[in-house]
Design a protein around this motif. Structure first.
Motif, PDB file in Angstrom:
ATOM      1  N   GLU A  17       0.866  -1.179   0.000  1.00 43.64           N
ATOM      2  CA  GLU A  17       0.000   0.000   0.000  1.00 43.64           C
ATOM      3  C   GLU A  17       0.898   1.222   0.000  1.00 43.64           C
ATOM      4  N   ASN A  18       0.722   2.068  -0.984  1.00 42.99           N
ATOM      5  CA  ASN A  18       1.571   3.242  -1.136  1.00 42.99           C
ATOM      6  C   ASN A  18       0.687   4.430  -1.502  1.00 42.99           C
ATOM      7  N   HIS A  19       0.377   5.258  -0.518  1.00 42.79           N
ATOM      8  CA  HIS A  19      -0.523   6.406  -0.680  1.00 42.79           C
ATOM      9  C   HIS A  19      -1.859   5.925  -1.234  1.00 42.79           C
ATOM     10  N   ASN A  20      -2.248   6.337  -2.404  1.00 47.41           N
ATOM     11  CA  ASN A  20      -3.522   5.927  -2.993  1.00 47.41           C
ATOM     12  C   ASN A  20      -3.363   4.761  -3.965  1.00 47.41           C
ATOM     13  N   LEU A  21      -2.199   4.140  -3.972  1.00 50.37           N
ATOM     14  CA  LEU A  21      -1.956   3.029  -4.891  1.00 50.37           C
ATOM     15  C   LEU A  21      -1.883   1.722  -4.123  1.00 50.37           C
ATOM     16  N   LEU A  22      -2.333   0.660  -4.773  1.00 47.92           N
ATOM     17  CA  LEU A  22      -2.270  -0.664  -4.194  1.00 47.92           C
ATOM     18  C   LEU A  22      -1.662  -1.605  -5.229  1.00 47.92           C
ATOM     19  N   TYR A  23      -0.636  -2.326  -4.816  1.00 41.82           N
ATOM     20  CA  TYR A  23       0.016  -3.297  -5.679  1.00 41.82           C
ATOM     21  C   TYR A  23      -0.241  -4.678  -5.081  1.00 41.82           C
ATOM     22  N   ILE A  24      -0.686  -5.617  -5.907  1.00 44.38           N
ATOM     23  CA  ILE A  24      -0.992  -6.978  -5.452  1.00 44.38           C
ATOM     24  C   ILE A  24      -0.282  -7.961  -6.377  1.00 44.38           C
ATOM     25  N   ALA A  25       0.272  -9.039  -5.777  1.00 39.43           N
ATOM     26  CA  ALA A  25       0.936 -10.068  -6.583  1.00 39.43           C
ATOM     27  C   ALA A  25       0.918 -11.391  -5.824  1.00 39.43           C
ATOM     28  N   SER A  26       1.051 -12.467  -6.570  1.00 35.92           N
ATOM     29  CA  SER A  26       1.145 -13.784  -5.939  1.00 35.92           C
ATOM     30  C   SER A  26       2.600 -14.243  -5.818  1.00 35.92           C
ATOM     31  N   GLU A  27       3.522 -13.447  -6.346  1.00 39.15           N
ATOM     32  CA  GLU A  27       4.946 -13.739  -6.210  1.00 39.15           C
ATOM     33  C   GLU A  27       5.648 -12.530  -5.619  1.00 39.15           C
ATOM     34  N   LEU A  28       6.492 -12.792  -4.647  1.00 39.73           N
ATOM     35  CA  LEU A  28       7.203 -11.732  -3.940  1.00 39.73           C
ATOM     36  C   LEU A  28       8.058 -10.893  -4.884  1.00 39.73           C
ATOM     37  N   LYS A  29       8.695 -11.546  -5.835  1.00 43.81           N
ATOM     38  CA  LYS A  29       9.617 -10.832  -6.731  1.00 43.81           C
ATOM     39  C   LYS A  29       8.916  -9.789  -7.595  1.00 43.81           C
ATOM     40  N   ALA A  30       7.612  -9.911  -7.758  1.00 50.33           N
ATOM     41  CA  ALA A  30       6.881  -8.943  -8.574  1.00 50.33           C
ATOM     42  C   ALA A  30       6.765  -7.589  -7.887  1.00 50.33           C
ATOM     43  N   LEU A  31       6.980  -7.544  -6.564  1.00 50.57           N
ATOM     44  CA  LEU A  31       6.837  -6.291  -5.826  1.00 50.57           C
ATOM     45  C   LEU A  31       8.148  -5.739  -5.291  1.00 50.57           C
ATOM     46  N   THR A  32       9.232  -6.466  -5.405  1.00 46.84           N
ATOM     47  CA  THR A  32      10.496  -6.027  -4.811  1.00 46.84           C
ATOM     48  C   THR A  32      11.038  -4.740  -5.436  1.00 46.84           C
ATOM     49  N   PHE A  33      10.672  -4.472  -6.675  1.00 51.57           N
ATOM     50  CA  PHE A  33      11.185  -3.276  -7.349  1.00 51.57           C
ATOM     51  C   PHE A  33      10.640  -1.994  -6.726  1.00 51.57           C
ATOM     52  N   LEU A  34       9.584  -2.094  -5.924  1.00 50.15           N
ATOM     53  CA  LEU A  34       8.970  -0.904  -5.327  1.00 50.15           C
ATOM     54  C   LEU A  34       9.769  -0.348  -4.150  1.00 50.15           C
TER      55      LEU A  34
END
Length: 103
Positions: A17-34
């Protein structure tokens, strides 16, 4: 926005959760770039953007006080029936390659 994880947690659900944005993934590596704190939704929970995760499923355990011999017979019958249900052949042997819980 509403999101939920399956009842027993077969597939993970990671989110950021980042301000008004929500990122969802079933793999951890898909979100590490954030470069943000990645959270994981527990099995059997749902969440909306405005609240904390809430549990929607609680597994029930049935304790029948099985004797070991009765349990082994019941397990044998259950496995045989599960294989017969999924293998459509007249051959005496069946092989299932997946060993996952969802199989």
């Amino acid at each position: 926005m509403f999101y939920a994880r399956d009842r027993i947690g077969i597939v993970p659900l990671y989110y950021v959760e980042n301000h008004n944005l929500l990122y969802i993934a079933s793999e951890l590596k898909a979100l590490t770039f954030l470069n943000q704190k990645i959270k994981v939704l527990p099995p059997g929970h749902w969440k909306s953007q405005t609240g904390e995760p809430k549990r929607y499923f609680v597994p029930e355990y049935n304790n029948k006080n099985w004797k070991l011999s009765e349990f082994i017979l019941q397990l044998h019958d259950t496995v045989i029936n599960a294989v017969k249900k999924r293998v459509n052949t007249d051959l005496p042997v069946g092989v299932i390659y997946s060993g996952g819980l969802d199989s």
